[in-house]
Design a protein around this motif. Sequence first.
Motif, PDB file in Angstrom:
ATOM      1  N   LYS A 153      -9.768   0.819   5.231  1.00 27.48           N
ATOM      2  CA  LYS A 153     -11.210   1.012   5.375  1.00 27.48           C
ATOM      3  C   LYS A 153     -11.965  -0.299   5.184  1.00 27.48           C
ATOM      4  O   LYS A 153     -12.861  -0.632   5.963  1.00 27.48           O
ATOM      5  N   PHE A 154     -11.594  -1.044   4.138  1.00 33.23           N
ATOM      6  CA  PHE A 154     -12.349  -2.252   3.820  1.00 33.23           C
ATOM      7  C   PHE A 154     -12.056  -3.388   4.789  1.00 33.23           C
ATOM      8  O   PHE A 154     -12.956  -4.173   5.099  1.00 33.23           O
ATOM      9  N   GLU A 160      -4.765   3.249   2.291  1.00 36.46           N
ATOM     10  CA  GLU A 160      -5.845   3.843   3.079  1.00 36.46           C
ATOM     11  C   GLU A 160      -7.172   3.150   2.788  1.00 36.46           C
ATOM     12  O   GLU A 160      -7.956   2.866   3.707  1.00 36.46           O
ATOM     13  N   GLU A 161      -7.432   2.869   1.519  1.00 33.40           N
ATOM     14  CA  GLU A 161      -8.670   2.197   1.140  1.00 33.40           C
ATOM     15  C   GLU A 161      -8.692   0.768   1.672  1.00 33.40           C
ATOM     16  O   GLU A 161      -9.733   0.289   2.129  1.00 33.40           O
ATOM     17  N   GLU A 200     -13.238  -6.966  -1.262  1.00 37.70           N
ATOM     18  CA  GLU A 200     -12.758  -5.665  -1.734  1.00 37.70           C
ATOM     19  C   GLU A 200     -11.320  -5.437  -1.267  1.00 37.70           C
ATOM     20  O   GLU A 200     -10.497  -4.898  -2.004  1.00 37.70           O
ATOM     21  N   THR A 217      -2.837   5.903  -1.171  1.00 35.89           N
ATOM     22  CA  THR A 217      -4.295   5.890  -1.327  1.00 35.89           C
ATOM     23  C   THR A 217      -4.845   4.475  -1.271  1.00 35.89           C
ATOM     24  O   THR A 217      -5.843   4.215  -0.580  1.00 35.89           O
ATOM     25  N   LEU A 218      -4.212   3.551  -1.980  1.00 32.67           N
ATOM     26  CA  LEU A 218      -4.666   2.164  -1.952  1.00 32.67           C
ATOM     27  C   LEU A 218      -4.563   1.578  -0.544  1.00 32.67           C
ATOM     28  O   LEU A 218      -5.455   0.849  -0.093  1.00 32.67           O
ATOM     29  N   LEU A 277      -8.147  -4.709  -3.743  1.00 32.06           N
ATOM     30  CA  LEU A 277      -7.220  -3.579  -3.588  1.00 32.06           C
ATOM     31  C   LEU A 277      -5.791  -4.069  -3.403  1.00 32.06           C
ATOM     32  O   LEU A 277      -4.847  -3.447  -3.903  1.00 32.06           O
TER      33      LEU A 277
END
Length: 119
Positions: A27-28, A23-24, A36, A20-21, A40
């Motif tokens: 995105k950023f 994937e985030e 950001e 999950t981290l 992360l």
Amino acid sequence: MSDEQRARAQAEQDFRLYLTLSEEMLKFISREDVEEFFDLQQQRDALVERMKENPATEAFREEAACRAIVARIQPIEQQLLYKAKAWLNKSRRQTAAVKNYSVTPLDVHPAGNFISRDS
């Protein structure tokens, strides 16, 4: 639930959180939100340290459930690496361009001093 089962469940949860981290982070960095992204990254680094402390992590790595999670993580890691290198190169080019256009203080032109001198 035994301690061993709890440790195994924590290992699985940690691998899912790592996914999950990641994937985030993707995105950023795609949005070029570097602050950001780095936040992360720090969270993920702390997670890795926690995973290293859990004795069940290595045993969980051998399970099919973990291999499935890792198979999803690997292409994301490759994209992160590619995008991070691209961002770094772009940042370096922008910095070089700024340095090329920076104005340095000019000395007063000698003729100007001569002309404005009181006789």
